[in-house]
Design a protein around this motif. Structure first.
Motif, PDB file in Angstrom:
ATOM      1  N   UNK A  64       0.863  -1.191   0.000  1.00 44.09           N
ATOM      2  CA  UNK A  64       0.000   0.000   0.000  1.00 44.09           C
ATOM      3  C   UNK A  64       0.890   1.228   0.000  1.00 44.09           C
ATOM      4  N   UNK A  65       0.616   2.146  -0.921  1.00 43.46           N
ATOM      5  CA  UNK A  65       1.380   3.405  -0.978  1.00 43.46           C
ATOM      6  C   UNK A  65       0.589   4.416  -1.789  1.00 43.46           C
ATOM      7  N   UNK A  66       0.648   5.679  -1.358  1.00 37.23           N
ATOM      8  CA  UNK A  66      -0.042   6.722  -2.125  1.00 37.23           C
ATOM      9  C   UNK A  66       0.721   7.053  -3.400  1.00 37.23           C
ATOM     10  N   UNK A  67       2.022   6.770  -3.418  1.00 35.08           N
ATOM     11  CA  UNK A  67       2.828   6.975  -4.632  1.00 35.08           C
ATOM     12  C   UNK A  67       2.613   5.775  -5.551  1.00 35.08           C
ATOM     13  N   UNK A  68       2.297   6.041  -6.789  1.00 35.00           N
ATOM     14  CA  UNK A  68       2.030   4.959  -7.740  1.00 35.00           C
ATOM     15  C   UNK A  68       3.115   4.800  -8.800  1.00 35.00           C
ATOM     16  N   UNK A  69       3.952   5.822  -8.929  1.00 36.15           N
ATOM     17  CA  UNK A  69       4.975   5.793  -9.981  1.00 36.15           C
ATOM     18  C   UNK A  69       6.339   5.477  -9.375  1.00 36.15           C
ATOM     19  N   UNK A  70       6.909   4.338  -9.763  1.00 41.43           N
ATOM     20  CA  UNK A  70       8.211   3.896  -9.261  1.00 41.43           C
ATOM     21  C   UNK A  70       9.193   3.698 -10.407  1.00 41.43           C
ATOM     22  N   UNK A  71       9.111   4.581 -11.374  1.00 41.14           N
ATOM     23  CA  UNK A  71       9.951   4.456 -12.567  1.00 41.14           C
ATOM     24  C   UNK A  71      11.429   4.700 -12.284  1.00 41.14           C
ATOM     25  N   UNK A  72      11.747   5.269 -11.121  1.00 42.37           N
ATOM     26  CA  UNK A  72      13.149   5.529 -10.803  1.00 42.37           C
ATOM     27  C   UNK A  72      13.790   4.382 -10.020  1.00 42.37           C
ATOM     28  N   UNK A  73      13.036   3.339  -9.696  1.00 41.97           N
ATOM     29  CA  UNK A  73      13.592   2.199  -8.960  1.00 41.97           C
ATOM     30  C   UNK A  73      14.537   1.412  -9.858  1.00 41.97           C
ATOM     31  N   UNK A  74      15.678   1.033  -9.310  1.00 42.34           N
ATOM     32  CA  UNK A  74      16.678   0.259 -10.057  1.00 42.34           C
ATOM     33  C   UNK A  74      16.976  -1.084  -9.383  1.00 42.34           C
ATOM     34  N   UNK A  75      16.143  -1.461  -8.446  1.00 47.44           N
ATOM     35  CA  UNK A  75      16.334  -2.692  -7.671  1.00 47.44           C
ATOM     36  C   UNK A  75      15.379  -3.775  -8.187  1.00 47.44           C
ATOM     37  N   UNK A  76      15.868  -4.976  -8.494  1.00 51.14           N
ATOM     38  CA  UNK A  76      14.975  -6.058  -8.935  1.00 51.14           C
ATOM     39  C   UNK A  76      13.822  -6.246  -7.949  1.00 51.14           C
ATOM     40  N   UNK A  77      12.584  -6.160  -8.451  1.00 52.79           N
ATOM     41  CA  UNK A  77      11.415  -6.101  -7.573  1.00 52.79           C
ATOM     42  C   UNK A  77      10.364  -7.139  -7.956  1.00 52.79           C
ATOM     43  N   UNK A  78       9.945  -7.900  -6.962  1.00 54.60           N
ATOM     44  CA  UNK A  78       8.828  -8.833  -7.095  1.00 54.60           C
ATOM     45  C   UNK A  78       7.634  -8.228  -6.375  1.00 54.60           C
ATOM     46  N   UNK A  79       6.612  -7.848  -7.122  1.00 54.29           N
ATOM     47  CA  UNK A  79       5.399  -7.251  -6.552  1.00 54.29           C
ATOM     48  C   UNK A  79       4.365  -8.362  -6.360  1.00 54.29           C
TER      49      UNK A  79
END
Length: 301
Positions: A197-212
């Motif tokens: 849960x997060x109010x921020x929806x845009x994570x285009x700057x993340x550079x870490x391998x992510x499993x959602x």
């Protein structure tokens, strides 16, 4: 006389060669190609544990014997303490470390099942309590990083950890916190938001391998407004995956869940330990009755 002459000439030739620092080599040896054997490539130095199987990553415990220790709230700053789970033997070397945050109003007990489950697969794991049960996701992200910093620099298990191989996880606002932490610290090796849960929806700057990880029947953090936009906003060039749990609710990650464990272990092994033996569980996209949907970019080996 003839045989004596040949022996004398041979002896003189041998003496001449020796005087010149040479020896006579057999003809077959002289003709052998000048090729040296190629040494095998070094094994991945971060691999821990035996070759994986489906049964092994679905099991409630992995191959490593573990112990646990408590970080008291009064002994640290930046988070409210927690519980550390760790492999008892370092015979295979140091381990990657994972910090896990609970969600809004919850304590570490809500994610405690992940501690021994992950540690027994070859990780040092800390489940944390947050400074306040009402802390928002960004604060939880900061606290996850504080927990990792404590683990690697001041904790009693610091010598067991490779500080260059760290990851974050969390449930609900703790999941949102794991995205915030990944955004803040790109040197992390993996992030796994669980029904985040997060109010921020845009994570285009993340550079870490992510499993959602999302849940089909989540009414608190509906996938349409949380997990799906999180995943979609992550860069297309990033190692990323979206796992939606079939017929599951927001609280699915707060009790033992084989599907969450199986793919979290695989993700952490692949990206924290660089262990390509686990790619088989991530790509091609897994299917099954427990999975409503799975999307990925497949690991970039």
């Amino acid at each position: 006389m003839h045989h004596w002459f040949r022996r004398a000439v041979g002896s003189l030739l041998a003496l001449a060669l020796a005087g010149a620092g040479l020896t006579a080599a057999p003809a077959a040896r002289a003709a052998a190609p000048d090729i040296l054997p190629v040494a095998p490539l070094a094994a991945n130095p971060y691999e821990r544990g035996p070759a994986p199987t489906v049964a092994a990553i679905e099991a409630s415990r992995g191959p490593f014997a573990i112990a646990q220790t408590t970080i008291t709230a009064g002994s640290v700053t930046g988070f409210r303490g927690g519980t550390v789970y760790y492999p008892t033997s370092t015979a295979e070397g140091t381990f990657g470390a994972v910090a896990i945050s609970p969600g809004y109003t919850a304590t570490q007990s809500s994610v405690a099942w992940l501690g021994p489950r992950l540690a027994s697969q070859g990780f040092v794991v800390v489940t944390i309590d947050t400074l306040s049960r009402y802390d928002q996701p960004a604060s939880r992200g900061t606290q996850l990083l504080a927990a990792l910093d404590h683990l690697t620099t001041a904790s009693s298990v610091r010598t067991r950890i490779d500080r260059n191989r760290l990851a974050v996880m969390g449930h609900s606002m703790g999941g949102g916190g794991s995205l915030s932490a990944a955004n803040t610290r790109p040197a992390l090796q993996a992030a796994i938001p669980l029904t985040g849960w997060h109010t921020v929806k845009n994570w285009s700057s993340v550079r870490v391998p992510t499993l959602v990880v999302g849940a089909e029947n989540d009414s608190i953090a509906p996938v349409s407004s949380h997990s799906e936009p999180f995943y979609t906003s992550l860069p297309a060039t990033l190692d990323k995956a979206y796992l939606e749990l079939n017929a599951a609710s927001h609280s699915a990650p707060t009790s033992a869940n084989v599907t969450i464990a199986k793919y979290s272990i695989s993700w952490l092994k692949r990206f924290v330990d660089d262990d390509t033996r686990y790619e088989q569980f991530l790509c091609p996209a897994p299917r099954g009755t427990a999975i409503q949907e799975y999307r990925d970019t497949c690991p970039h080996s």
